[in-house]
Design an enzyme around this catalytic site. Structure first.
Site, PDB file in Angstrom:
ATOM      1  N   HIS A  68      -5.772  10.776 -11.099  1.00 34.38           N
ATOM      2  CA  HIS A  68      -6.459  11.415 -12.225  1.00 34.38           C
ATOM      3  C   HIS A  68      -6.745  12.862 -11.835  1.00 34.38           C
ATOM      4  O   HIS A  68      -7.109  13.141 -10.696  1.00 34.38           O
ATOM      5  CB  HIS A  68      -7.751  10.673 -12.557  1.00 34.38           C
ATOM      6  CG  HIS A  68      -7.503   9.245 -12.946  1.00 34.38           C
ATOM      7  ND1 HIS A  68      -7.184   8.881 -14.236  1.00 34.38           N
ATOM      8  CD2 HIS A  68      -7.482   8.108 -12.218  1.00 34.38           C
ATOM      9  CE1 HIS A  68      -7.003   7.575 -14.288  1.00 34.38           C
ATOM     10  NE2 HIS A  68      -7.171   7.086 -13.076  1.00 34.38           N
ATOM     11  N   THR A 124      -3.162   7.374   3.465  1.00 37.95           N
ATOM     12  CA  THR A 124      -3.316   8.549   2.607  1.00 37.95           C
ATOM     13  C   THR A 124      -2.177   9.546   2.767  1.00 37.95           C
ATOM     14  O   THR A 124      -2.099  10.501   2.002  1.00 37.95           O
ATOM     15  CB  THR A 124      -4.644   9.272   2.900  1.00 37.95           C
ATOM     16  OG1 THR A 124      -4.638   9.681   4.274  1.00 37.95           O
ATOM     17  CG2 THR A 124      -5.838   8.364   2.623  1.00 37.95           C
ATOM     18  N   ASN A 130       1.191 -11.908   0.014  1.00 36.96           N
ATOM     19  CA  ASN A 130       0.159 -12.932   0.014  1.00 36.96           C
ATOM     20  C   ASN A 130      -0.769 -12.741  -1.183  1.00 36.96           C
ATOM     21  O   ASN A 130      -0.546 -11.874  -2.026  1.00 36.96           O
ATOM     22  CB  ASN A 130      -0.602 -12.875   1.349  1.00 36.96           C
ATOM     23  CG  ASN A 130      -1.105 -14.236   1.789  1.00 36.96           C
ATOM     24  OD1 ASN A 130      -1.532 -15.040   0.968  1.00 36.96           O
ATOM     25  ND2 ASN A 130      -1.045 -14.493   3.081  1.00 36.96           N
ATOM     26  N   GLY A 136      -3.610  -7.380   5.822  1.00 36.34           N
ATOM     27  CA  GLY A 136      -4.511  -7.635   4.706  1.00 36.34           C
ATOM     28  C   GLY A 136      -5.453  -6.485   4.414  1.00 36.34           C
ATOM     29  O   GLY A 136      -5.842  -5.728   5.299  1.00 36.34           O
ATOM     30  N   SER A 143      -4.515  -4.210   9.421  1.00 37.80           N
ATOM     31  CA  SER A 143      -5.418  -4.667   8.357  1.00 37.80           C
ATOM     32  C   SER A 143      -6.529  -3.665   8.099  1.00 37.80           C
ATOM     33  O   SER A 143      -7.061  -3.054   9.024  1.00 37.80           O
ATOM     34  CB  SER A 143      -6.037  -6.008   8.742  1.00 37.80           C
ATOM     35  OG  SER A 143      -5.050  -6.993   8.824  1.00 37.80           O
TER      36      SER A 143
END
Length: 191
Positions: free
Chosen positions: A114, A164, A84, A141, A159
């Site tokens: 990083h 992680t 989407n 979403g 959503s």
């Protein structure tokens, strides 16, 4: 590994401020700009632009503009992929997405990292860790998937979740950090 691109693709520390990588990002931005400027009358043109941008796609691949990516050549999606609006794929490392995968709006796949050490980070080094998503996955979403995550098959990610760590197959997972809520079961086949 001879080039910064080789180092990047192989998930080693690399420097993004490199001529070859700058040219690759420029190419990706041009293709993405053209893609994002298309309208609903040009779905075939959209698919052709995505096929030029991505490493590999199934025949049935649909992405709603606007869409963003760094390089494109590190992205592979299977059959019947749908994303989407406003999805972002930071693809400094490979992103592999299986068959029959649906993304809600504003899903972010972030392979980039990083260094924690400021001396190394300030020298311009970056790295990436690949993301892999199995078959038959629905991602709601505003989900963020962090570097190095693997999501199994037959998974629903709720959503707003921030993923992680790896998520096994056949589960519903939610939250920040995302965690398994429950196994998918026979009750999920009912209305």
């Amino acid at each position: 590994m001879r080039t910064q691109k080789d180092r990047m693709v192989n998930q080693k520390l690399y420097i993004a401020d490199d001529t070859e990588l700058r040219q690759a990002r420029k190419r990706a931005k041009m293709l993405i700009r053209k893609f994002n400027e298309t309208d609903e009358e040009h779905e075939k043109d959209r698919l052709q632009l995505i096929k030029k941008l991505f490493q590999d796609t199934g025949e049935n691949c649909y992405i709603e503009p606007p869409f963003r990516a760094d390089y494109g050549f590190n992205i592979s999606v299977g059959e019947n992929f749908y994303a989407n609006y406003d999805c972002i794929f930071i693809d400094v490392a490979p992103i592999k997405i299986g068959n029959h995968v649906l993304f809600g709006p504003r899903v972010g796949l972030y392979t980039a990292g990083h260094p924690i050490d400021p001396v190394i980070r300030n020298q311009g080094f970056e790295y990436g860790k690949s993301i892999s998503i199995g078959d038959n996955v629905w991602i709601g979403g505003n989900v963020v998937i962090n570097p190095g995550v693997t999501i199994g098959s037959n998974v629903v990610i709720g959503s707003g979740s921030i993923v992680t760590h790896n998520i096994p197959s056949d589960v519903v997972a939610v939250g920040n950090p995302c965690h398994v809520l429950r196994k998918i079961n026979a009750d999920d086949q009912k209305d």
